[in-house]
Design an enzyme around this catalytic site. Structure first.
Site, mmCIF file in Angstrom:
data_model
loop_
_atom_site.group_PDB
_atom_site.id
_atom_site.type_symbol
_atom_site.label_atom_id
_atom_site.label_comp_id
_atom_site.label_asym_id
_atom_site.label_seq_id
_atom_site.Cartn_x
_atom_site.Cartn_y
_atom_site.Cartn_z
ATOM 1 N N SER A 9 0.803 -1.165 -0.130
ATOM 2 C CA SER A 9 0.156 0.021 -0.150
ATOM 3 C C SER A 9 0.923 1.189 0.173
ATOM 4 O O SER A 9 1.713 1.482 0.892
ATOM 5 C CB SER A 9 -0.867 -0.003 1.326
ATOM 6 N N ALA A 245 9.173 -0.607 10.295
ATOM 7 C CA ALA A 245 7.806 0.168 9.755
ATOM 8 C C ALA A 245 7.898 1.251 9.006
ATOM 9 O O ALA A 245 9.071 1.890 8.994
ATOM 10 C CB ALA A 245 6.657 0.230 10.926
ATOM 11 N N LYS A 246 6.922 1.754 8.594
ATOM 12 C CA LYS A 246 7.058 2.965 7.576
ATOM 13 C C LYS A 246 7.359 4.329 8.413
ATOM 14 O O LYS A 246 7.857 5.173 8.013
ATOM 15 C CB LYS A 246 5.742 3.057 6.604
ATOM 16 N N ARG A 247 6.764 4.122 9.700
ATOM 17 C CA ARG A 247 6.940 5.197 10.499
ATOM 18 C C ARG A 247 8.507 5.476 10.833
ATOM 19 O O ARG A 247 8.683 6.735 11.281
ATOM 20 C CB ARG A 247 6.017 5.131 11.784
#
Length: 275
Positions: A9, A245-247
């Site tokens: 995503s 993670a993307k964060r």
């Protein structure tokens, strides 16, 4: 033929954990002389961005991961998901839900499932006449009527991963959303639909989605879609044990590449052997 896919995503830049997931699927296909597909799951229009899609494609290519055929972008095929949901509507297996998140929180349901609080079923009991009026004028999602869905299944559900695994209790997911308020579809409906449509024979994904496989097997059975085999891989974690993670911008392939890191170095950080 083995057909796998990587289906990110585009809500942020490709991070090392996702790079590993892409390689895991890629190497399973290439080792078997099969096909590796790339799919962009962008139905969350509030968070997904086309510049992230472009960056994901660039980073995968830079890492040396190639794919077969055109990239499927879900927002270009919303009619497919609407048609799948229409089939469930005709069978009485979904119902419109007018509840907001605040409404659900205020209901005070203590039951929790694999994805958090279980929807208390408020709108399941709305009369057909009232539903028709409200659907015409109120924002709404569509939820799977889990009880009605399970009544349609007349044989044990199983999936294959190092042998046959029996689905234990998909009811613990509750009446999940199959179409969001803001777009025709949801992750659960769109991912199972596209795996079927694209002929995916092996779904590879993180071990955090193992439980979700039980829900997906139910949807596949309801729709008459064949079940692929599954391979759930470990998740990459940092030195503290936290999942990448993307964060965490430091784990972004985009940032590492811009800082001058080589593709070999980034692959090593992601646990990817030399290609």
């Amino acid at each position: 033929m083995t057909i796998t896919r990587f289906a990110p995503s585009p809500t942020g830049h490709l991070h090392l954990g996702s790079a590993y997931a892409a390689w895991f699927a890629w190497q399973r296909a290439r080792a078997a002389g099969g096909q590796f597909l790339l799919r962009i799951e962008d139905i969350d229009t509030q968070r997904c961005r086309t510049d992230y899609t472009d960056a994901l494609i660039t980073d995968l290519d830079w890492l040396g991961l190639d794919w077969d055929g055109p990239v499927r972008v879900q927002t270009e095929h919303l009619g497919d998901y609407r048609a799948a949901l229409d089939g469930l509507k005709r069978r009485g297996l979904v119902y419109p839900c007018f509840c907001s998140r605040a409404d659900i929180a205020a209901a005070g349901s203590a039951a929790h499932g694999p994805e958090g609080p279980i929807y208390p079923g408020t709108c399941r009991h709305v009369s057909p006449e009232c539903r028709a009026v409200r659907v015409a004028c109120e924002p709404h999602a569509w939820r799977l009527d889990m009880q009605a869905a399970l009544a349609q299944i007349d044989a044990p559900l199983v999936f294959t991963e190092h042998g046959e695994i029996r689905v234990c209790d998909p009811a613990r997911f509750g009446d999940v959303v199959l179409e969001r308020r803001d777009t025709p579809g949801s992750y659960h409906l769109c991912v199972t639909h596209d795996d079927w449509l694209q002929g995916v024979t092996l779904v590879t994904r993180g071990e955090d989605l193992l439980e979700t496989t039980e829900l997906h097997r139910l949807i596949q059975a309801l729709m008459g879609w064949p079940a692929p085999a599954y391979a759930h891989h470990v998740l990459l974690r940092d030195a503290t044990g936290q999942r990448l993670a993307k964060r965490d911008a430091a784990t972004s392939v985009h940032v590492l590449r811009a800082s001058g890191a080589t593709a070999d170095a980034v692959r090593a950080l992601a646990g990817i052997p030399g290609l």
